[in-house]
Design a protein around this motif. Structure first.
Motif, PDB file in Angstrom:
ATOM      1  N   PHE A   1       0.812  -1.215   0.000  1.00  0.00           N
ATOM      2  CA  PHE A   1       0.000   0.000   0.000  1.00  0.00           C
ATOM      3  C   PHE A   1       0.844   1.264   0.000  1.00  0.00           C
ATOM      4  O   PHE A   1       0.313   2.360   0.155  1.00  0.00           O
ATOM      5  CB  PHE A   1      -0.929   0.002   1.214  1.00  0.00           C
ATOM      6  CG  PHE A   1      -1.848  -1.185   1.272  1.00  0.00           C
ATOM      7  CD1 PHE A   1      -2.929  -1.293   0.408  1.00  0.00           C
ATOM      8  CD2 PHE A   1      -1.617  -2.207   2.169  1.00  0.00           C
ATOM      9  CE1 PHE A   1      -3.758  -2.392   0.445  1.00  0.00           C
ATOM     10  CE2 PHE A   1      -2.447  -3.307   2.222  1.00  0.00           C
ATOM     11  CZ  PHE A   1      -3.518  -3.407   1.347  1.00  0.00           C
ATOM     12  N   GLN A   2       2.141   1.128  -0.173  1.00  0.00           N
ATOM     13  CA  GLN A   2       3.029   2.282  -0.231  1.00  0.00           C
ATOM     14  C   GLN A   2       2.902   2.977  -1.587  1.00  0.00           C
ATOM     15  O   GLN A   2       2.445   2.381  -2.574  1.00  0.00           O
ATOM     16  CB  GLN A   2       4.476   1.831  -0.028  1.00  0.00           C
ATOM     17  CG  GLN A   2       4.777   1.298   1.358  1.00  0.00           C
ATOM     18  CD  GLN A   2       4.873   2.408   2.386  1.00  0.00           C
ATOM     19  OE1 GLN A   2       5.050   3.567   2.033  1.00  0.00           O
ATOM     20  NE2 GLN A   2       4.759   2.050   3.657  1.00  0.00           N
ATOM     21  N   PRO A   3       3.318   4.247  -1.662  1.00  0.00           N
ATOM     22  CA  PRO A   3       3.379   4.901  -2.969  1.00  0.00           C
ATOM     23  C   PRO A   3       4.309   4.142  -3.906  1.00  0.00           C
ATOM     24  O   PRO A   3       5.143   3.353  -3.471  1.00  0.00           O
ATOM     25  CB  PRO A   3       3.944   6.294  -2.641  1.00  0.00           C
ATOM     26  CG  PRO A   3       3.642   6.495  -1.189  1.00  0.00           C
ATOM     27  CD  PRO A   3       3.712   5.135  -0.564  1.00  0.00           C
ATOM     28  N   ALA A   4       4.141   4.367  -5.196  1.00  0.00           N
ATOM     29  CA  ALA A   4       5.007   3.712  -6.175  1.00  0.00           C
ATOM     30  C   ALA A   4       6.468   4.019  -5.864  1.00  0.00           C
ATOM     31  O   ALA A   4       6.812   5.127  -5.483  1.00  0.00           O
ATOM     32  CB  ALA A   4       4.650   4.183  -7.579  1.00  0.00           C
ATOM     33  N   MET A   5       7.332   3.028  -6.039  1.00  0.00           N
ATOM     34  CA  MET A   5       8.734   3.185  -5.675  1.00  0.00           C
ATOM     35  C   MET A   5       9.633   2.650  -6.779  1.00  0.00           C
ATOM     36  O   MET A   5       9.207   1.836  -7.610  1.00  0.00           O
ATOM     37  CB  MET A   5       9.027   2.431  -4.375  1.00  0.00           C
ATOM     38  CG  MET A   5       8.921   0.916  -4.497  1.00  0.00           C
ATOM     39  SD  MET A   5       9.268   0.040  -2.952  1.00  0.00           S
ATOM     40  CE  MET A   5       7.809   0.464  -1.999  1.00  0.00           C
ATOM     41  N   THR A   6      10.860   3.103  -6.770  1.00  0.00           N
ATOM     42  CA  THR A   6      11.888   2.573  -7.661  1.00  0.00           C
ATOM     43  C   THR A   6      13.086   2.139  -6.833  1.00  0.00           C
ATOM     44  O   THR A   6      13.377   2.731  -5.800  1.00  0.00           O
ATOM     45  CB  THR A   6      12.343   3.627  -8.687  1.00  0.00           C
ATOM     46  OG1 THR A   6      12.928   4.736  -7.994  1.00  0.00           O
ATOM     47  CG2 THR A   6      11.190   4.104  -9.552  1.00  0.00           C
ATOM     48  N   LEU A   7      13.762   1.106  -7.287  1.00  0.00           N
ATOM     49  CA  LEU A   7      14.997   0.637  -6.675  1.00  0.00           C
ATOM     50  C   LEU A   7      16.102   0.734  -7.710  1.00  0.00           C
ATOM     51  O   LEU A   7      15.954   0.243  -8.836  1.00  0.00           O
ATOM     52  CB  LEU A   7      14.854  -0.812  -6.189  1.00  0.00           C
ATOM     53  CG  LEU A   7      13.842  -1.065  -5.064  1.00  0.00           C
ATOM     54  CD1 LEU A   7      13.819  -2.549  -4.714  1.00  0.00           C
ATOM     55  CD2 LEU A   7      14.173  -0.245  -3.833  1.00  0.00           C
ATOM     56  N   GLU A   8      17.186   1.377  -7.351  1.00  0.00           N
ATOM     57  CA  GLU A   8      18.306   1.563  -8.269  1.00  0.00           C
ATOM     58  C   GLU A   8      19.611   1.194  -7.568  1.00  0.00           C
ATOM     59  O   GLU A   8      19.775   1.441  -6.361  1.00  0.00           O
ATOM     60  CB  GLU A   8      18.378   3.014  -8.747  1.00  0.00           C
ATOM     61  CG  GLU A   8      17.111   3.502  -9.437  1.00  0.00           C
ATOM     62  CD  GLU A   8      17.182   4.993  -9.739  1.00  0.00           C
ATOM     63  OE1 GLU A   8      18.173   5.628  -9.310  1.00  0.00           O
ATOM     64  OE2 GLU A   8      16.248   5.512 -10.366  1.00  0.00           O
ATOM     65  N   LEU A   9      20.528   0.613  -8.306  1.00  0.00           N
ATOM     66  CA  LEU A   9      21.845   0.289  -7.766  1.00  0.00           C
ATOM     67  C   LEU A   9      22.715   1.541  -7.750  1.00  0.00           C
ATOM     68  O   LEU A   9      22.768   2.284  -8.737  1.00  0.00           O
ATOM     69  CB  LEU A   9      22.520  -0.795  -8.602  1.00  0.00           C
ATOM     70  CG  LEU A   9      21.936  -2.201  -8.512  1.00  0.00           C
ATOM     71  CD1 LEU A   9      22.658  -3.129  -9.488  1.00  0.00           C
ATOM     72  CD2 LEU A   9      22.039  -2.738  -7.096  1.00  0.00           C
ATOM     73  N   ARG A  10      23.364   1.796  -6.640  1.00  0.00           N
ATOM     74  CA  ARG A  10      24.315   2.892  -6.554  1.00  0.00           C
ATOM     75  C   ARG A  10      25.639   2.426  -7.145  1.00  0.00           C
ATOM     76  O   ARG A  10      26.150   1.366  -6.793  1.00  0.00           O
ATOM     77  CB  ARG A  10      24.528   3.320  -5.107  1.00  0.00           C
ATOM     78  CG  ARG A  10      23.372   4.082  -4.484  1.00  0.00           C
ATOM     79  CD  ARG A  10      23.815   4.665  -3.153  1.00  0.00           C
ATOM     80  NE  ARG A  10      22.802   5.501  -2.548  1.00  0.00           N
ATOM     81  CZ  ARG A  10      21.992   5.114  -1.573  1.00  0.00           C
ATOM     82  NH1 ARG A  10      22.088   3.886  -1.102  1.00  0.00           N
ATOM     83  NH2 ARG A  10      21.096   5.935  -1.058  1.00  0.00           N
ATOM     84  N   HIS A  11      26.192   3.211  -8.016  1.00  0.00           N
ATOM     85  CA  HIS A  11      27.473   2.891  -8.634  1.00  0.00           C
ATOM     86  C   HIS A  11      28.528   3.867  -8.134  1.00  0.00           C
ATOM     87  O   HIS A  11      28.261   5.038  -7.889  1.00  0.00           O
ATOM     88  CB  HIS A  11      27.377   2.956 -10.156  1.00  0.00           C
ATOM     89  CG  HIS A  11      26.399   1.970 -10.728  1.00  0.00           C
ATOM     90  ND1 HIS A  11      26.660   0.624 -10.815  1.00  0.00           N
ATOM     91  CD2 HIS A  11      25.136   2.145 -11.220  1.00  0.00           C
ATOM     92  CE1 HIS A  11      25.631   0.014 -11.354  1.00  0.00           C
ATOM     93  NE2 HIS A  11      24.684   0.913 -11.607  1.00  0.00           N
ATOM     94  N   GLY A  12      29.705   3.384  -7.971  1.00  0.00           N
ATOM     95  CA  GLY A  12      30.786   4.224  -7.479  1.00  0.00           C
ATOM     96  C   GLY A  12      31.745   3.420  -6.638  1.00  0.00           C
ATOM     97  O   GLY A  12      31.397   2.381  -6.059  1.00  0.00           O
ATOM     98  N   GLY A  13      32.986   3.883  -6.561  1.00  0.00           N
ATOM     99  CA  GLY A  13      34.022   3.142  -5.867  1.00  0.00           C
ATOM    100  C   GLY A  13      33.723   2.877  -4.417  1.00  0.00           C
ATOM    101  O   GLY A  13      33.839   1.748  -3.931  1.00  0.00           O
TER     102      GLY A  13
END
Length: 377
Positions: free
Chosen positions: A267-279
């Protein structure tokens, strides 16, 4: 980070002072043999037991000088048939970490739930002393697979997300989840207290922190998994129509007084999951996952050593202990699967894993309150 620090402080409170000389380990046992052992302590073993109760340690022999004589005396009074049952019960208890591995949630699954709801993730980690064996690459691949494909088990959560009575469903599901996980936590803590304070471990009979430390180890591994996912994965709540960030108004689409932490994922608002890139992110992620994989092996080995060395438990008592631990693990796993399925229903694929945002149907935009009235944006 504050929640993580507070969690560690709470869990460390489970471990009693290691330097104190315990004088209450023989006060009572589990029901199976409690009467039998108490009769022996009051009869044939009254003398060494009286010395034990004084707490006066022979400095030359150490703390075990007052505990070992009581153990030896009780074992001498046990008939051979009971000694055989004692050995069988020790084998059953020693299998608990292995049994829980096959029925509990993985560290990656618990971490994903903790990413969305740190409070629920912490309770699950405390209520499930099961840590599934997994390599560093398995942890990383599980996270990537969920981001790309979501939860592959369909429990029909999407229908609840768009139902007209989702307000009632949200309250009911949240109540059941926290009641179930809270019961699991209480059960595990009660077992850790009883097996730590009122049990004797043959490998270290002068200590009382073995089982609580094993329980603490599992919770720390789960919390480390949450930290690893936090440095690697970014979660954002978005407006499905235009991609606006909802980080400053996470509960706006639901228009409810219920705290964000208590709202089920579906029931949460729409969400996105993204991978963090970086050293830095990549370095800390793989460092933490390596620590987790080593910690799992150590926790299972330590749990097997501690639990298999507990004395004076009948076979029936051992089976009850296994059942109680298994029940907590199953309950926590059920909540994890429910939350992951809900996260999948609320998740919008991003350009990093699907080649662009998929088309969102108008009826999938959360623009109404829980009462079904239009929500002004």
């Amino acid at each position: 980070m504050k929640l993580f620090t507070a969690s560690l402080a709470t869990l460390f409170a489970l471990v009693p002072a290691a330097h104190a000389v315990p004088t209450h380990q023989f006060d009572h046992f589990f029901p199976g043999w409690n009467t039998r052992v108490q009769d022996i302590l009051k009869g044939a073993c009254a003398e060494p037991y009286a010395v034990y109760l004084t707490g006066k340690v022979n400095e030359t022999e150490g703390k075990q000088s007052i505990v070992n004589p009581v153990i030896d005396c009780v074992l001498e009074e046990f008939p051979e048939s009971r000694k055989a049952e004692l050995a069988t019960g020790a084998l059953v208890l020693g299998l608990i970490p292995t049994i829980l591995q096959s029925i509990g949630s993985s560290t990656a699954e618990t971490a994903l739930v903790g990413l969305r709801s740190p409070l629920l993730g912490f309770l699950i980690s405390a209520g499930s002393p099961a840590v599934s064996m997994m390599r560093t690459s398995d942890f990383a691949s599980s996270i990537v697979e969920f981001i790309e494909k979501g939860d592959t088990r369909d429990f029909g959560m999407g229908k609840l997300r768009w139902s007209s009575g989702r307000g009632k469903w949200a309250f009911l599901i949240s109540l059941l989840e926290y009641a179930a996980v809270g019961g699991a936590v209480a059960n595990v803590l009660h077992l850790a207290w009883n097996l730590g304070i009122y049990a004797v471990a043959i490998f270290a009979p002068d200590t009382i922190f073995g089982v609580p430390l094993w329980t603490l180890g599992a919770a720390l591994i789960h919390l480390a998994g949450c930290l690893a996912v936090g440095v690697r994965v970014r979660m954002r709540y978005v407006d499905s129509r235009n991609g606006d960030d909802y980080n400053n108004a996470r509960t706006r689409p639901l228009n409810t007084w219920i705290p964000h932490q208590l709202i089920p994922a579906v029931f949460q608002p729409a969400m996105t999951l993204e991978l963090r890139h970086g050293g830095a992110n990549t370095f800390w992620f793989y460092t933490l996952t390596w620590i987790i994989s080593i910690g799992i092996v150590a926790q299972v080995a330590f749990g097997t050593l501690v639990l298999s060395g507990l004395l004076f438990f009948s076979l029936a008592d051992c089976l009850i202990i296994v059942g109680r631990y298994s029940l907590s693990a199953v309950v926590c796993r059920a909540v994890v699967r429910l939350e992951l399925s809900g996260m999948t229903a609320a998740m919008i694929p991003t350009s990093s894993n699907k080649g662009g945002l998929e088309t969102i149907e108008p009826e999938q935009i959360v623009l109404t309150t829980w009462k079904g009235q239009p929500q002004d944006m």
